[in-house]
Design a protein around this motif. Sequence first.
Motif, PDB file in Angstrom:
ATOM      1  N   ILE A  92       0.825  -1.082   0.054  1.00 50.56           N
ATOM      2  CA  ILE A  92       0.018   0.030   0.020  1.00 50.56           C
ATOM      3  C   ILE A  92       0.845   1.145  -0.038  1.00 50.56           C
ATOM      4  CG2 ILE A  92      -1.863   1.170   1.280  1.00 50.56           C
ATOM      5  CD1 ILE A  92      -2.628  -1.517   2.344  1.00 50.56           C
ATOM      6  N   ASN A  93       1.836   1.128   1.075  1.00 54.71           N
ATOM      7  CA  ASN A  93       2.978   2.356   0.703  1.00 54.71           C
ATOM      8  C   ASN A  93       4.127   1.611   1.314  1.00 54.71           C
ATOM      9  OD1 ASN A  93       2.690   2.197   3.669  1.00 54.71           O
ATOM     10  ND2 ASN A  93       1.217   3.895   4.017  1.00 54.71           N
ATOM     11  N   GLU A  94       5.205   2.325   1.733  1.00 52.41           N
ATOM     12  CA  GLU A  94       6.412   1.677   2.157  1.00 52.41           C
ATOM     13  C   GLU A  94       6.343   1.025   3.495  1.00 52.41           C
ATOM     14  OE1 GLU A  94       8.912   1.066   0.168  1.00 52.41           O
ATOM     15  OE2 GLU A  94       8.966   2.978  -1.283  1.00 52.41           O
ATOM     16  N   GLU A  95       5.517   1.154   4.362  1.00 52.55           N
ATOM     17  CA  GLU A  95       5.368   0.710   5.632  1.00 52.55           C
ATOM     18  C   GLU A  95       4.216  -0.131   5.764  1.00 52.55           C
ATOM     19  OE1 GLU A  95       5.523   3.420   8.657  1.00 52.55           O
ATOM     20  OE2 GLU A  95       7.752   3.860   8.262  1.00 52.55           O
ATOM     21  N   HIS A  96       3.256  -0.414   4.664  1.00 50.65           N
ATOM     22  CA  HIS A  96       1.863  -1.293   4.988  1.00 50.65           C
ATOM     23  C   HIS A  96       1.772  -2.131   3.761  1.00 50.65           C
ATOM     24  CE1 HIS A  96       1.451   2.206   8.007  1.00 50.65           C
ATOM     25  NE2 HIS A  96       1.167   1.231   8.552  1.00 50.65           N
ATOM     26  N   PHE A  97       1.103  -3.205   3.789  1.00 47.66           N
ATOM     27  CA  PHE A  97       0.720  -3.971   2.821  1.00 47.66           C
ATOM     28  C   PHE A  97      -0.321  -4.915   3.070  1.00 47.66           C
ATOM     29  CE2 PHE A  97       4.231  -6.076   5.238  1.00 47.66           C
ATOM     30  CZ  PHE A  97       3.782  -7.506   5.208  1.00 47.66           C
ATOM     31  N   ILE A  98      -0.843  -5.704   2.044  1.00 48.53           N
ATOM     32  CA  ILE A  98      -2.029  -6.464   2.334  1.00 48.53           C
ATOM     33  C   ILE A  98      -1.848  -7.912   1.744  1.00 48.53           C
ATOM     34  CG2 ILE A  98      -3.223  -5.727   0.120  1.00 48.53           C
ATOM     35  CD1 ILE A  98      -5.942  -5.807   1.397  1.00 48.53           C
ATOM     36  N   SER A  99      -2.300  -8.842   2.035  1.00 48.82           N
ATOM     37  CA  SER A  99      -2.181 -10.356   1.525  1.00 48.82           C
ATOM     38  C   SER A  99      -3.371 -10.765   1.619  1.00 48.82           C
ATOM     39  CB  SER A  99      -0.967 -10.889   2.309  1.00 48.82           C
ATOM     40  OG  SER A  99      -1.613 -10.860   3.794  1.00 48.82           O
ATOM     41  N   GLY A 100      -3.514 -11.975   0.460  1.00 50.79           N
ATOM     42  CA  GLY A 100      -4.258 -12.807   0.771  1.00 50.79           C
ATOM     43  C   GLY A 100      -4.147 -14.252   0.562  1.00 50.79           C
ATOM     44  N   GLY A 123      -9.235 -18.140   2.448  1.00 48.71           N
ATOM     45  CA  GLY A 123     -10.215 -17.153   2.324  1.00 48.71           C
ATOM     46  C   GLY A 123     -10.230 -15.825   3.130  1.00 48.71           C
ATOM     47  N   SER A 124      -8.869 -15.686   3.687  1.00 49.59           N
ATOM     48  CA  SER A 124      -8.575 -14.381   4.537  1.00 49.59           C
ATOM     49  C   SER A 124      -7.741 -13.455   3.898  1.00 49.59           C
ATOM     50  CB  SER A 124      -8.041 -15.057   5.888  1.00 49.59           C
ATOM     51  OG  SER A 124      -6.712 -15.430   5.584  1.00 49.59           O
ATOM     52  N   ILE A 125      -8.245 -12.286   4.168  1.00 53.58           N
ATOM     53  CA  ILE A 125      -7.080 -11.231   3.700  1.00 53.58           C
ATOM     54  C   ILE A 125      -6.562 -10.314   5.146  1.00 53.58           C
ATOM     55  CG2 ILE A 125      -8.179 -10.504   1.537  1.00 53.58           C
ATOM     56  CD1 ILE A 125      -9.435  -8.263   2.577  1.00 53.58           C
ATOM     57  N   SER A 126      -5.213 -10.143   4.911  1.00 52.90           N
ATOM     58  CA  SER A 126      -4.430  -9.428   6.296  1.00 52.90           C
ATOM     59  C   SER A 126      -4.141  -8.282   5.648  1.00 52.90           C
ATOM     60  CB  SER A 126      -3.609 -10.406   6.541  1.00 52.90           C
ATOM     61  OG  SER A 126      -3.994 -11.713   7.147  1.00 52.90           O
ATOM     62  N   LEU A 127      -4.022  -7.217   6.845  1.00 50.24           N
ATOM     63  CA  LEU A 127      -3.394  -6.012   6.659  1.00 50.24           C
ATOM     64  C   LEU A 127      -2.222  -5.969   7.502  1.00 50.24           C
ATOM     65  CD1 LEU A 127      -3.487  -3.086   5.711  1.00 50.24           C
ATOM     66  CD2 LEU A 127      -5.156  -2.455   7.661  1.00 50.24           C
ATOM     67  N   TRP A 128      -0.850  -5.467   6.926  1.00 48.84           N
ATOM     68  CA  TRP A 128       0.255  -5.600   7.837  1.00 48.84           C
ATOM     69  C   TRP A 128       0.777  -4.585   7.927  1.00 48.84           C
ATOM     70  CZ3 TRP A 128       1.932 -10.749   8.965  1.00 48.84           C
ATOM     71  CH2 TRP A 128       1.474 -11.689   8.611  1.00 48.84           C
ATOM     72  N   SER A 129       1.670  -4.141   8.949  1.00 51.20           N
ATOM     73  CA  SER A 129       2.746  -3.100   9.145  1.00 51.20           C
ATOM     74  C   SER A 129       4.059  -3.784   9.208  1.00 51.20           C
ATOM     75  CB  SER A 129       2.517  -2.302  10.278  1.00 51.20           C
ATOM     76  OG  SER A 129       3.651  -1.462  10.597  1.00 51.20           O
ATOM     77  N   VAL A 130       5.180  -3.103   8.397  1.00 52.93           N
ATOM     78  CA  VAL A 130       6.309  -3.817   8.348  1.00 52.93           C
ATOM     79  C   VAL A 130       7.048  -3.675   9.769  1.00 52.93           C
ATOM     80  CG1 VAL A 130       6.848  -3.115   5.985  1.00 52.93           C
ATOM     81  CG2 VAL A 130       7.518  -1.543   7.605  1.00 52.93           C
ATOM     82  N   LEU A 131       6.595  -2.723  10.742  1.00 52.67           N
ATOM     83  CA  LEU A 131       7.137  -2.656  11.990  1.00 52.67           C
ATOM     84  C   LEU A 131       6.570  -3.628  12.955  1.00 52.67           C
ATOM     85  CD1 LEU A 131       6.834   1.257  12.389  1.00 52.67           C
ATOM     86  CD2 LEU A 131       8.794  -0.211  11.639  1.00 52.67           C
ATOM     87  N   LYS A 132       5.609  -4.419  12.442  1.00 49.48           N
ATOM     88  CA  LYS A 132       4.805  -5.596  13.527  1.00 49.48           C
ATOM     89  C   LYS A 132       5.032  -7.073  12.665  1.00 49.48           C
ATOM     90  CE  LYS A 132       2.222  -2.447  16.084  1.00 49.48           C
ATOM     91  NZ  LYS A 132       0.915  -2.257  16.296  1.00 49.48           N
ATOM     92  N   LYS A 133       5.454  -7.943  13.771  1.00 49.06           N
ATOM     93  CA  LYS A 133       5.433  -9.424  12.909  1.00 49.06           C
ATOM     94  C   LYS A 133       4.054 -10.034  12.709  1.00 49.06           C
ATOM     95  CE  LYS A 133       9.866  -9.987  12.725  1.00 49.06           C
ATOM     96  NZ  LYS A 133      10.544  -9.822  11.453  1.00 49.06           N
TER      97      LYS A 133
END
Length: 490
Positions: free
Chosen positions: A337-345, A349-359
């Motif tokens: 999404i930007n340099e610090e956040h991303f989304i995965s599928g 059937g689940s989608i996840s929202l992530w921050s590069v600063l958290k595992k």
Amino acid sequence: MSFFIRGSATKKKSVGKKDSSGKSKRDVSTAAINKLRKKKAKLTEEIVSDSSDDEIDTPTNKRKVVPSSSESESEEETAQEKRLRLTKQYLAQLADEEKDNEDARDIDKDAIAHRLKEDVLELSGKLQRKVCQEYDFEATPEMTVLRGHKLSITCLVVSPDNKYIFSASKECCIIKWNIETRQKEYIIPGGKKGTEDTHKGHTTHILALAISSDGQFLASGCRSKLIHIWNPSNGELLHTFRGHRDTVSGLTFRKGTHTLYSASHDRTAKVWNVDEMAYVETLFGHQDSITAIDSLSRERAITSGGRDNSIRVWKVIEESQLVYNTQGGSVDCVKLINEEHFISGSDDGSISLWSVLKKKPAAVVKNAHSPKYDHISSDVSQKMETVISHEENWISSVAALQSSDLVASAGSKDSKIRLWQCSEGFRSLIPLAGIEVAGFVNAMQFTSDGSLLVAGVGQEHRLGRWWKLKQAKNNIVIIGLKKKATIKSV
């Protein structure tokens, strides 16, 4: 892996030997150097004028004689003046852009300040533009269908100027589409398997496409382990990269450069220099086939590792990686999404929202394409639901409008695209709308202005033929996202 060779940290000190006069050779050489410096100072006197700022790099102006206390102070002053001049030019450019805005009569100083703030946040990778509030998700979107592929579309990419779409499919061909006219510009035909040495295009399923941010290079990868580099304007084959040992599953250009990252089912990612048409290095770490890859401006790439249940952020310069372990099924797609956040599928059937600063993910939506998230119903969706109601809807692709709060997901055979809003601070995912698209949605991408969402649809999944939707069509679907009407002040 790449490696670096460095010289020894210590050097032997030379001992000055004395000549016949009793002086050391070191003292003699120092005196000679001082004499040469005095001669050069007399011969290289220059007149410093106000118009010489732009001529610093010319051979006659490499060094200035400025009356100041020290040379370092004059150099520091010149650098500051250069920064000030460039800043004034940038502010003038922003002012000119605001003048061209039809809705503004005068230059909006607040708008310029807002633009500057956004630029700083974008460079740091923290920008989140709130665009979801501008769209009318209750309105039925305008949809245009482009037909030309005989088999399922597997991947697509939109040109940086939002004028063209490049799509590829299982018949091994690439088609360039004009978004404005909705017509084909050209077709790069596919060939028969085994004719790789004579056919200029691909001879097996194309699974990845990428275009450079300046639109100069188009890259495509296939099951034959090949990466072709094309001229997007006329479809000319420029070069072919060989090096992967299995299917090329993902491609992406680093933004603003001609550095190409590739991912493969051989569990590796590779870095290529397209300017030099050369291989750079290989990135190792995944324990299963890499299913997707993405990158933005930083010298980093992000990959999803399928059934090794990991997502990895590769710091290419530091030669290190960040590992994010997931729970559930295979991670089939990932998007920055930007340099610090991303989304995965995932295929559960689940989608996840992530921050590069958290595992761990900031938010997880399980069964994201279940009926409880439906916002739009149609005869097509009801027919499809009767066929696949007993099957799970794994996530086949995700898309993100860069540096904004709008993302999209596709649920493979449920024939739906769902739009989601990332909440303030990227803490949760809020469902916005569901769009009916009959077939497997194997690829998606927003245009950079956020006005369109382009989807590649097929009767089969991009990786196999274990399921087929006969009522679906193999085509490109252009979805026009409607914005809320604004009342202009007189």
